[in-house]
Design a protein around this motif. Structure first.
Motif, PDB file in Angstrom:
ATOM      1  N   LEU A  66      73.924  26.532  -7.773  1.00 22.93           N
ATOM      2  CA  LEU A  66      73.300  27.739  -8.070  1.00 22.93           C
ATOM      3  C   LEU A  66      73.046  28.824  -6.906  1.00 22.93           C
ATOM      4  CD1 LEU A  66      71.421  29.658  -9.963  1.00 22.93           C
ATOM      5  CD2 LEU A  66      69.561  28.161  -9.134  1.00 22.93           C
ATOM      6  N   MET A  67      72.676  28.302  -5.861  1.00 26.30           N
ATOM      7  CA  MET A  67      72.626  28.929  -4.565  1.00 26.30           C
ATOM      8  C   MET A  67      74.145  29.689  -4.036  1.00 26.30           C
ATOM      9  SD  MET A  67      69.522  29.370  -4.316  1.00 26.30           S
ATOM     10  CE  MET A  67      69.599  30.699  -2.975  1.00 26.30           C
ATOM     11  N   GLU A  68      75.007  28.674  -4.318  1.00 26.22           N
ATOM     12  CA  GLU A  68      76.169  29.474  -3.950  1.00 26.22           C
ATOM     13  C   GLU A  68      76.685  30.575  -4.680  1.00 26.22           C
ATOM     14  OE1 GLU A  68      79.253  26.451  -4.071  1.00 26.22           O
ATOM     15  OE2 GLU A  68      78.267  24.855  -2.765  1.00 26.22           O
ATOM     16  N   LEU A  69      76.499  30.401  -6.060  1.00 27.87           N
ATOM     17  CA  LEU A  69      76.858  31.434  -6.959  1.00 27.87           C
ATOM     18  C   LEU A  69      75.802  32.728  -6.865  1.00 27.87           C
ATOM     19  CD1 LEU A  69      78.276  32.476  -9.306  1.00 27.87           C
ATOM     20  CD2 LEU A  69      76.601  31.519 -10.969  1.00 27.87           C
ATOM     21  N   VAL A  70      74.486  32.545  -6.442  1.00 28.45           N
ATOM     22  CA  VAL A  70      73.690  33.696  -6.088  1.00 28.45           C
ATOM     23  C   VAL A  70      74.237  34.319  -4.883  1.00 28.45           C
ATOM     24  CG1 VAL A  70      71.444  34.181  -5.740  1.00 28.45           C
ATOM     25  CG2 VAL A  70      71.777  32.570  -7.424  1.00 28.45           C
ATOM     26  N   LEU A  71      74.368  33.579  -4.027  1.00 26.32           N
ATOM     27  CA  LEU A  71      74.743  34.183  -2.730  1.00 26.32           C
ATOM     28  C   LEU A  71      75.916  34.930  -2.520  1.00 26.32           C
ATOM     29  CD1 LEU A  71      73.580  31.320  -0.166  1.00 26.32           C
ATOM     30  CD2 LEU A  71      72.502  33.441  -0.859  1.00 26.32           C
ATOM     31  N   ALA A  72      76.839  34.235  -3.475  1.00 21.79           N
ATOM     32  CA  ALA A  72      78.402  35.218  -3.714  1.00 21.79           C
ATOM     33  C   ALA A  72      77.925  36.348  -4.388  1.00 21.79           C
ATOM     34  CB  ALA A  72      79.202  34.118  -4.420  1.00 21.79           C
ATOM     35  N   MET A  73      77.116  36.164  -5.245  1.00 23.80           N
ATOM     36  CA  MET A  73      77.014  37.617  -6.118  1.00 23.80           C
ATOM     37  C   MET A  73      76.230  38.492  -5.227  1.00 23.80           C
ATOM     38  SD  MET A  73      75.828  36.176  -9.858  1.00 23.80           S
ATOM     39  CE  MET A  73      75.845  38.121 -10.537  1.00 23.80           C
ATOM     40  N   LEU A  74      75.226  38.036  -4.398  1.00 28.02           N
ATOM     41  CA  LEU A  74      74.473  38.926  -3.513  1.00 28.02           C
ATOM     42  C   LEU A  74      75.515  39.680  -2.316  1.00 28.02           C
ATOM     43  CD1 LEU A  74      71.181  37.116  -3.042  1.00 28.02           C
ATOM     44  CD2 LEU A  74      71.595  39.380  -4.519  1.00 28.02           C
ATOM     45  N   GLY A  75      76.407  38.810  -2.054  1.00 31.39           N
ATOM     46  CA  GLY A  75      77.387  39.270  -0.942  1.00 31.39           C
ATOM     47  C   GLY A  75      78.405  40.209  -1.375  1.00 31.39           C
ATOM     48  N   MET A  76      78.694  40.105  -2.766  1.00 30.53           N
ATOM     49  CA  MET A  76      79.696  41.038  -3.422  1.00 30.53           C
ATOM     50  C   MET A  76      78.904  42.327  -3.594  1.00 30.53           C
ATOM     51  SD  MET A  76      82.593  39.635  -3.492  1.00 30.53           S
ATOM     52  CE  MET A  76      83.285  40.741  -4.325  1.00 30.53           C
ATOM     53  N   ALA A  77      77.621  42.518  -4.027  1.00 29.34           N
ATOM     54  CA  ALA A  77      76.955  43.562  -4.266  1.00 29.34           C
ATOM     55  C   ALA A  77      76.490  43.918  -2.871  1.00 29.34           C
ATOM     56  CB  ALA A  77      75.504  43.188  -4.783  1.00 29.34           C
ATOM     57  N   GLY A  78      76.406  43.672  -1.756  1.00 30.14           N
ATOM     58  CA  GLY A  78      76.379  43.941  -0.370  1.00 30.14           C
ATOM     59  C   GLY A  78      77.432  44.786  -0.152  1.00 30.14           C
ATOM     60  N   LEU A  79      78.560  44.099  -0.132  1.00 27.81           N
ATOM     61  CA  LEU A  79      79.772  44.663   0.022  1.00 27.81           C
ATOM     62  C   LEU A  79      80.109  46.147  -0.717  1.00 27.81           C
ATOM     63  CD1 LEU A  79      82.499  44.424   1.656  1.00 27.81           C
ATOM     64  CD2 LEU A  79      83.336  43.160  -0.318  1.00 27.81           C
ATOM     65  N   ARG A  80      79.755  45.832  -1.937  1.00 29.07           N
ATOM     66  CA  ARG A  80      79.893  47.142  -2.829  1.00 29.07           C
ATOM     67  C   ARG A  80      79.034  48.361  -2.444  1.00 29.07           C
ATOM     68  NH1 ARG A  80      83.225  50.147  -5.868  1.00 29.07           N
ATOM     69  NH2 ARG A  80      82.026  51.143  -7.628  1.00 29.07           N
ATOM     70  N   SER A  81      77.783  47.908  -1.997  1.00 26.11           N
ATOM     71  CA  SER A  81      76.898  48.925  -1.543  1.00 26.11           C
ATOM     72  C   SER A  81      77.526  49.426  -0.040  1.00 26.11           C
ATOM     73  CB  SER A  81      75.515  48.323  -1.193  1.00 26.11           C
ATOM     74  OG  SER A  81      74.793  48.028  -2.432  1.00 26.11           O
ATOM     75  N   PHE A  82      77.977  48.794   0.506  1.00 32.20           N
ATOM     76  CA  PHE A  82      78.552  49.128   2.203  1.00 32.20           C
ATOM     77  C   PHE A  82      79.711  50.076   1.882  1.00 32.20           C
ATOM     78  CE2 PHE A  82      81.245  48.660   5.502  1.00 32.20           C
ATOM     79  CZ  PHE A  82      80.540  48.902   6.883  1.00 32.20           C
ATOM     80  N   GLU A  83      80.657  49.634   0.857  1.00 31.29           N
ATOM     81  CA  GLU A  83      81.708  50.631   0.541  1.00 31.29           C
ATOM     82  C   GLU A  83      81.313  51.926  -0.023  1.00 31.29           C
ATOM     83  OE1 GLU A  83      83.944  48.179  -2.174  1.00 31.29           O
ATOM     84  OE2 GLU A  83      85.366  47.411  -0.757  1.00 31.29           O
ATOM     85  N   LYS A  84      80.127  52.048  -0.863  1.00 32.91           N
ATOM     86  CA  LYS A  84      79.690  53.096  -1.265  1.00 32.91           C
ATOM     87  C   LYS A  84      78.812  53.962  -0.274  1.00 32.91           C
ATOM     88  CE  LYS A  84      78.557  52.078  -6.129  1.00 32.91           C
ATOM     89  NZ  LYS A  84      77.715  52.064  -7.016  1.00 32.91           N
ATOM     90  N   LEU A  85      78.263  53.436   0.747  1.00 34.74           N
ATOM     91  CA  LEU A  85      77.895  54.167   1.827  1.00 34.74           C
ATOM     92  C   LEU A  85      78.965  54.621   2.839  1.00 34.74           C
ATOM     93  CD1 LEU A  85      75.081  54.504   3.477  1.00 34.74           C
ATOM     94  CD2 LEU A  85      75.673  52.607   4.685  1.00 34.74           C
ATOM     95  N   LYS A  86      80.021  53.959   2.972  1.00 29.51           N
ATOM     96  CA  LYS A  86      80.914  54.517   3.772  1.00 29.51           C
ATOM     97  C   LYS A  86      81.835  55.465   2.993  1.00 29.51           C
ATOM     98  CE  LYS A  86      80.343  52.183   7.445  1.00 29.51           C
ATOM     99  NZ  LYS A  86      79.970  52.948   8.901  1.00 29.51           N
ATOM    100  N   GLY A  87      81.748  55.690   1.767  1.00 26.92           N
ATOM    101  CA  GLY A  87      82.485  56.690   0.882  1.00 26.92           C
ATOM    102  C   GLY A  87      83.826  56.251   0.642  1.00 26.92           C
ATOM    103  N   ARG A  88      84.045  55.194   0.506  1.00 23.77           N
ATOM    104  CA  ARG A  88      85.243  54.626  -0.043  1.00 23.77           C
ATOM    105  C   ARG A  88      85.523  54.346  -1.207  1.00 23.77           C
ATOM    106  NH1 ARG A  88      86.002  49.980   4.702  1.00 23.77           N
ATOM    107  NH2 ARG A  88      86.183  51.251   6.500  1.00 23.77           N
ATOM    108  N   THR A  89      84.381  54.309  -2.160  1.00 25.18           N
ATOM    109  CA  THR A  89      84.294  54.375  -3.635  1.00 25.18           C
ATOM    110  C   THR A  89      83.376  55.541  -3.950  1.00 25.18           C
ATOM    111  OG1 THR A  89      82.771  52.589  -3.711  1.00 25.18           O
ATOM    112  CG2 THR A  89      85.042  51.994  -3.756  1.00 25.18           C
ATOM    113  N   LYS A  90      83.527  55.465  -5.512  1.00 21.91           N
ATOM    114  CA  LYS A  90      82.521  56.458  -5.949  1.00 21.91           C
ATOM    115  C   LYS A  90      81.190  55.718  -6.343  1.00 21.91           C
ATOM    116  CE  LYS A  90      85.940  59.145  -8.039  1.00 21.91           C
ATOM    117  NZ  LYS A  90      86.497  59.656  -9.509  1.00 21.91           N
TER     118      LYS A  90
END
Length: 90
Positions: A66-90
């Motif tokens: 469970l924790m592996e899945l939760v942390l993977a999802m949080l990591g992907m969400a953090g990566l997506r937020s970082f990409e948005k902050l840098k202006g690489r995605t919409k």
């Protein structure tokens, strides 16, 4: 391939059916419920069982996967937020 996958994800997310657009949020909600149960609900249940039914032994909950899945999802969400902050995605 990356653009095609992104387009497919956009189409799925815009779909009106919960069975098409709702699977990602469903996984998130399931993880949130499972983590809440593992760290709040289960200990309260064990405490109540010790008071009201001393002979009852609730089963242990394995949280490794469970924790592996939760942390993977949080990591992907953090990566997506970082990409948005840098202006690489919409």
């Amino acid at each position: 391939m990356g653009r095609a996958l992104a387009e497919l994800n956009r189409i799925e997310a815009a779909h009106r059916s919960i069975f098409v657009a709702g699977w990602r949020p469903a996984v998130g909600w399931i993880c949130a419920f499972a983590a809440g149960w593992a760290y709040i609900g289960h200990p309260l249940f064990v405490w109540a069982a010790a008071i009201y039914a001393p002979g009852l032994t609730p089963p242990a909950i394995e949280t490794d996967n469970l924790m592996e899945l939760v942390l993977a999802m949080l990591g992907m969400a953090g990566l997506r937020s970082f990409e948005k902050l840098k202006g690489r995605t919409k």
